[in-house]
Design an enzyme around this catalytic site. Structure first.
Site, PDB file in Angstrom:
ATOM      1  N   ASP A 103      -0.225   2.622   4.294  1.00  0.00           N
ATOM      2  CA  ASP A 103       0.657   3.246   3.303  1.00  0.00           C
ATOM      3  C   ASP A 103       0.867   2.335   2.100  1.00  0.00           C
ATOM      4  OD1 ASP A 103       0.962   5.394   4.960  1.00  0.00           O
ATOM      5  OD2 ASP A 103       2.883   4.718   5.789  1.00  0.00           O
ATOM      6  N   LYS A 104       1.069   2.951   0.950  1.00  0.00           N
ATOM      7  CA  LYS A 104       1.247   2.199  -0.292  1.00  0.00           C
ATOM      8  C   LYS A 104       2.405   1.209  -0.189  1.00  0.00           C
ATOM      9  CE  LYS A 104       1.538   2.867  -5.299  1.00  0.00           C
ATOM     10  NZ  LYS A 104       1.505   3.845  -6.404  1.00  0.00           N
TER      11      LYS A 104
END
Length: 231
Positions: A103-104
């Site tokens: 995930d970012k």
């Protein structure tokens, strides 16, 4: 019968893409074989001229395998339209792509390569490769929460597989997954009313993040021996 391989396997073997990306390029009409627009299921024989957007697809480069400590804010995508994509961040001199996603907002270990066959082998769900994370949350970690996480959680119209979970501190725990569902840990925590504050991946299979600094990478040996899929 002459030797031939499937087109998507041929493209991934050159190191320019994974098989999934190759299928997308074929469906978009970007690949030609001997001047004819390719279709999924086509095969490549010795001597065939394979072009991507009118340019020849070269021979297979030397394989590259990287372990990278992803900072927050970097997106695990090769899409150049994303200003935060991992490829522009790394600026590696060869064409590589991430194996899976992180995930970012998350940090930690992500692997990158130009070897499409190894990507497929690592991501194949039935191989159940372990991924280890250190997570901090917004509320105290209770025994009931740990038991619930370990037993499996109903998310995304399925139930997560049983997993190992260990309390590390009042609001921190370690979790080892063999799945890769979208935002899995965050969704699992949310089911019990917890919000994830930080999420750091520290291991993929036998490869550990160790003391690798944030934003840096190191070369590694092939993570797995690629399987030999048909054709």
């Amino acid at each position: 019968m002459s030797d031939s391989i499937s087109l998507n396997k041929y493209l991934s073997s050159t190191g320019i893409c994974s098989r999934r990306e190759a299928d997308g390029w074929i469906e978009a009409g970007r690949i030609t074989i001997n001047g004819t627009v390719a279709r999924r299921g086509n095969r490549v024989e010795v001597g065939d001229a394979v072009l991507l957007d009118g340019k020849p697809v070269g021979g297979r480069p030397a394989p590259v395998y990287l372990a990278f400590h992803k900072p927050p804010g970097v997106t695990s995508t090769t899409d150049p339209k994303d200003p935060d994509n991992i490829i522009d961040y790394l600026k590696y001199p060869q064409r590589i792509f991430p194996i899976g996603r992180l995930d970012k907002a998350s940090t930690g270990l992500i692997l990158l390569t130009n070897d499409g066959d190894v990507v497929n082998e690592i991501l194949r769900a039935e191989n159940e490769h372990e991924k280890e994370y250190i997570v901090t949350v917004d509320r105290p970690v209770t025994p009931a929460f740990l038991r619930g996480m370990a037993a499996g959680v109903p998310i995304l119209n399925t139930r997560t597989a049983p997993c190992a979970v260990e309390r590390l501190g009042q609001r921190a725990f370690r979790i080892i997954l063999t799945q890769g569902l979208n935002r899995q840990i965050r969704r699992m925590c949310a089911f019990f009313g917890y919000s994830v504050l930080t999420l750091k991946r520290v291991r993929i299979m036998h490869i550990e993040l160790g003391e690798l600094p944030v934003g840096q990478y190191r070369l590694i040996d092939p993570p797995v021996a690629p399987a030999a899929p048909p054709g």
